[in-house]
Design a protein around this motif. Structure first.
Motif, PDB file in Angstrom:
ATOM      1  N   SER A 180      77.584  53.937   3.440  1.00 17.07           N
ATOM      2  CA  SER A 180      78.222  52.640   3.596  1.00 17.07           C
ATOM      3  C   SER A 180      77.238  51.510   3.282  1.00 17.07           C
ATOM      4  O   SER A 180      77.580  50.536   2.602  1.00 17.07           O
ATOM      5  CB  SER A 180      78.753  52.495   5.019  1.00 17.07           C
ATOM      6  OG  SER A 180      79.260  51.222   5.253  1.00 17.07           O
ATOM      7  N   ALA A 240      82.044  53.470   6.799  1.00 17.75           N
ATOM      8  CA  ALA A 240      81.566  53.109   8.134  1.00 17.75           C
ATOM      9  C   ALA A 240      82.528  53.619   9.200  1.00 17.75           C
ATOM     10  O   ALA A 240      82.102  54.185  10.220  1.00 17.75           O
ATOM     11  CB  ALA A 240      81.393  51.595   8.251  1.00 17.75           C
ATOM     12  N   LEU A 292      77.363  56.530   7.350  1.00 19.38           N
ATOM     13  CA  LEU A 292      76.877  55.174   7.599  1.00 19.38           C
ATOM     14  C   LEU A 292      75.835  54.760   6.559  1.00 19.38           C
ATOM     15  O   LEU A 292      75.819  53.616   6.101  1.00 19.38           O
ATOM     16  CB  LEU A 292      76.309  55.064   9.008  1.00 19.38           C
ATOM     17  CG  LEU A 292      77.331  55.155  10.140  1.00 19.38           C
ATOM     18  CD1 LEU A 292      76.628  55.121  11.487  1.00 19.38           C
ATOM     19  CD2 LEU A 292      78.354  54.047  10.042  1.00 19.38           C
ATOM     20  N   LEU A 297      80.027  47.124   9.899  1.00 19.67           N
ATOM     21  CA  LEU A 297      79.785  47.990  11.054  1.00 19.67           C
ATOM     22  C   LEU A 297      80.420  47.421  12.318  1.00 19.67           C
ATOM     23  O   LEU A 297      81.027  48.154  13.103  1.00 19.67           O
ATOM     24  CB  LEU A 297      78.285  48.178  11.289  1.00 19.67           C
ATOM     25  CG  LEU A 297      77.519  49.034  10.301  1.00 19.67           C
ATOM     26  CD1 LEU A 297      76.050  49.098  10.708  1.00 19.67           C
ATOM     27  CD2 LEU A 297      78.097  50.420  10.191  1.00 19.67           C
TER      28      LEU A 297
END
Length: 109
Positions: free
Chosen positions: A53, A11, A50, A74
């Motif tokens: 993640s 992230a 992301l 996040l």
């Protein structure tokens, strides 16, 4: 536990890539204008990191709790990057690169 840390690293690295895709932050780090050919690739790498993640969080906790953990990750990664890039932009982006390298190692352990 290590997979959750890998999710955080992914992230942070993803947000770092998205941060570099912005003109202002790129100029702060490299003292030159952002080339147009780098903008799209930095955005793609950021969004892939992301997504990975999210996958790492879901691998540990399942999709229901993993999504909740991912939102927390996040939030923490984003706030840390915002704070870090305000005071030390080069170090913040370097930490993102280090996180990108560390994430697969942590996921494998």
């Amino acid at each position: 536990m290590m997979m959750s840390i890998a999710a955080f690293c992914l992230a942070y690295a993803g947000f770092s890539a998205l941060c570099l895709a912005m003109d202002r932050h790129y100029e702060d780090v490299f003292d030159r204008e952002l080339p147009r050919r780098h903008r799209a690739s930095l955005r793609i790498v950021g969004w892939i990191a992301l997504a990975l993640s999210l996958w790492a969080s879901a691998a540990v906790w399942g999709w229901s709790y993993g999504t909740v953990e991912w939102i927390g990750i996040l939030s923490f990664a984003g706030l840390l990057l915002i704070w870090f890039v305000s005071y030390r932009p080069v170090a913040a982006i370097s930490a993102g690169g280090l996180c990108a390298v560390a994430a697969p190692v942590l996921a494998w352990v």
